[in-house]
Design a protein around this motif. Structure first.
Motif, PDB file in Angstrom:
ATOM      1  N   TRP A  95       0.820  -1.210   0.000  1.00 33.98           N
ATOM      2  CA  TRP A  95       0.000   0.000   0.000  1.00 33.98           C
ATOM      3  C   TRP A  95       0.861   1.271   0.000  1.00 33.98           C
ATOM      4  O   TRP A  95       0.340   2.370  -0.075  1.00 33.98           O
ATOM      5  CB  TRP A  95      -0.933   0.022   1.211  1.00 33.98           C
ATOM      6  N   ALA A  96       2.159   1.137   0.091  1.00 35.73           N
ATOM      7  CA  ALA A  96       3.051   2.297   0.184  1.00 35.73           C
ATOM      8  C   ALA A  96       2.885   3.231  -1.019  1.00 35.73           C
ATOM      9  O   ALA A  96       2.852   4.461  -0.866  1.00 35.73           O
ATOM     10  CB  ALA A  96       4.498   1.839   0.309  1.00 35.73           C
ATOM     11  N   ALA A  97       2.773   2.690  -2.215  1.00 38.97           N
ATOM     12  CA  ALA A  97       2.625   3.525  -3.412  1.00 38.97           C
ATOM     13  C   ALA A  97       1.329   4.324  -3.354  1.00 38.97           C
ATOM     14  O   ALA A  97       1.289   5.506  -3.729  1.00 38.97           O
ATOM     15  CB  ALA A  97       2.665   2.666  -4.670  1.00 38.97           C
TER      16      ALA A  97
ATOM     17  N   GLN B  46      -0.188   5.282  -0.619  1.00 34.32           N
ATOM     18  CA  GLN B  46      -0.034   6.303   0.414  1.00 34.32           C
ATOM     19  C   GLN B  46       0.741   7.502  -0.150  1.00 34.32           C
ATOM     20  O   GLN B  46       0.394   8.645   0.115  1.00 34.32           O
ATOM     21  CB  GLN B  46       0.676   5.750   1.644  1.00 34.32           C
ATOM     22  N   ASP B  47       1.782   7.224  -0.943  1.00 33.36           N
ATOM     23  CA  ASP B  47       2.535   8.306  -1.584  1.00 33.36           C
ATOM     24  C   ASP B  47       1.628   9.091  -2.530  1.00 33.36           C
ATOM     25  O   ASP B  47       1.674  10.326  -2.577  1.00 33.36           O
ATOM     26  CB  ASP B  47       3.739   7.750  -2.349  1.00 33.36           C
ATOM     27  N   LEU B  48       0.784   8.396  -3.291  1.00 29.62           N
ATOM     28  CA  LEU B  48      -0.142   9.061  -4.207  1.00 29.62           C
ATOM     29  C   LEU B  48      -1.137   9.915  -3.430  1.00 29.62           C
ATOM     30  O   LEU B  48      -1.428  11.056  -3.826  1.00 29.62           O
ATOM     31  CB  LEU B  48      -0.870   8.012  -5.061  1.00 29.62           C
TER      32      LEU B  48
ATOM     33  N   ASN C 109      -3.070  15.226  -1.740  1.00 27.63           N
ATOM     34  CA  ASN C 109      -3.366  16.168  -0.651  1.00 27.63           C
ATOM     35  C   ASN C 109      -2.554  17.444  -0.805  1.00 27.63           C
ATOM     36  O   ASN C 109      -3.044  18.538  -0.527  1.00 27.63           O
ATOM     37  CB  ASN C 109      -3.098  15.521   0.707  1.00 27.63           C
ATOM     38  N   GLU C 110      -1.302  17.334  -1.260  1.00 29.79           N
ATOM     39  CA  GLU C 110      -0.461  18.510  -1.484  1.00 29.79           C
ATOM     40  C   GLU C 110      -1.055  19.379  -2.604  1.00 29.79           C
ATOM     41  O   GLU C 110      -1.092  20.592  -2.499  1.00 29.79           O
ATOM     42  CB  GLU C 110       0.958  18.091  -1.884  1.00 29.79           C
TER      43      GLU C 110
ATOM     44  N   ALA D  48      -0.651  11.295  -0.532  1.00 27.51           N
ATOM     45  CA  ALA D  48       0.076  12.461  -0.028  1.00 27.51           C
ATOM     46  C   ALA D  48       0.246  13.499  -1.132  1.00 27.51           C
ATOM     47  O   ALA D  48       0.089  14.707  -0.899  1.00 27.51           O
ATOM     48  CB  ALA D  48       1.431  12.028   0.513  1.00 27.51           C
ATOM     49  N   GLU D  49       0.542  13.065  -2.369  1.00 28.40           N
ATOM     50  CA  GLU D  49       0.689  13.965  -3.504  1.00 28.40           C
ATOM     51  C   GLU D  49      -0.613  14.683  -3.794  1.00 28.40           C
ATOM     52  O   GLU D  49      -0.645  15.899  -4.030  1.00 28.40           O
ATOM     53  CB  GLU D  49       1.098  13.171  -4.750  1.00 28.40           C
TER      54      GLU D  49
END
Length: 187
Positions: free
Chosen positions: A170-172, A174-176, A181-182, A178-179
Motif C-alpha cells: 500500500w506504500a505507493a 499512500q505516496d499518491l 493532498n499537497e 500524499a501527492e
C-alpha cells in the motif's frame, strides 16, 4: 552421564518376585531426577526430587509396574519468558518381561526386559512419561499476552502497545494520497 547414586535409586531389585506370580511389593521413595528430563523451555531440574509411589507385581510374563511419579516442573513461559513452576504427576504402567524373546514377540515399544541382574531400570520409563507430558509451548497462564514481536516490550504492561506498520503493497497508494493532498492544499 548418570550420577551413580541416581542410577542405583532408579534400579529396582525384583529377585524376590521371580517365579512367584501374584506376589508384589510397594515402593515409596524419593529419588533425584536424572539429567535430560526436559524440553527446551521446561523440565524437571537435574537432582530435584521425584516422588515414586509404585507397585511391582509378579505376573507369569514378568513384572508389572504400576503407580505414579510426581515431580516439580520448572522453566519459563514461551510467551513472556517469566519463570514458571508447577507439580507434574505421571501414571506408570509398564510390563518388564522375564524373557528377552517374549518381549520381542509383542509390541517392542510397550515391553521392556528385566535386566540380567534381575533388576528393573525405571529411568527410561520415567523419562518417556515425563518428557512427553511436558507442554510443547508452556505458558505462565492461558491469557498471557507475551512480548511485542517488534521490540520485546511486555504486552501485559500496556495492552494497547502497537507499532505502526505499513504494508509495503500500500506504500505507493499512500505516496499518491500524499501527492493529491499537497495538490489540493496548493489549489
Amino acid at each position: 552421564m548418570k550420577h551413580p547414586q541416581q542410577s542405583s535409586l532408579l534400579q529396582v531389585d525384583v529377585k524376590e518376585l521371580k517365579g512367584r506370580p501374584g506376589t508384589g511389593e510397594e515402593i515409596l521413595r524419593t529419588v533425584p531426577a536424572p539429567a535430560g528430563f526436559a524440553t527446551v523451555l521446561v523440565g524437571v531440574a537435574e537432582s530435584s526430587d521425584i516422588d515414586l509411589d509404585v507397585r511391582l507385581e509378579s505376573v507369569h510374563e514378568g513384572v508389572l509396574v504400576t503407580g505414579t511419579a510426581t515431580a516439580r516442573v520448572t522453566g519459563e513461559c514461551g510467551r513472556c519468558l517469566d519463570p514458571l513452576s508447577y507439580p507434574l504427576t505421571v501414571d506408570l504402567m509398564q510390563l518388564f518381561s522375564w524373557d528377552a524373546e517374549e518381549g520381542r514377540d509383542g509390541d517392542e515399544d510397550d515391553t521392556r526386559i528385566v535386566g540380567e541382574d534381575i533388576t528393573l531400570d525405571l529411568e527410561p520409563v520415567l523419562r518417556d512419561l515425563v518428557v512427553t507430558a511436558l507442554p510443547f509451548q508452556p505458558v505462565c497462564r492461558g491469557d498471557c499476552p507475551g512480548l511485542c514481536s517488534q521490540c520485546g516490550f511486555r504486552m501485559e504492561e500496556d495492552p494497547e502497545h502497537v507499532h505502526e506498520q505499513l504494508d509495503p503493497r500500500w506504500a505507493a497508494l499512500q505516496d499518491l494520497a500524499a501527492e493529491l493532498n499537497e495538490d489540493e492544499d496548493k489549489a
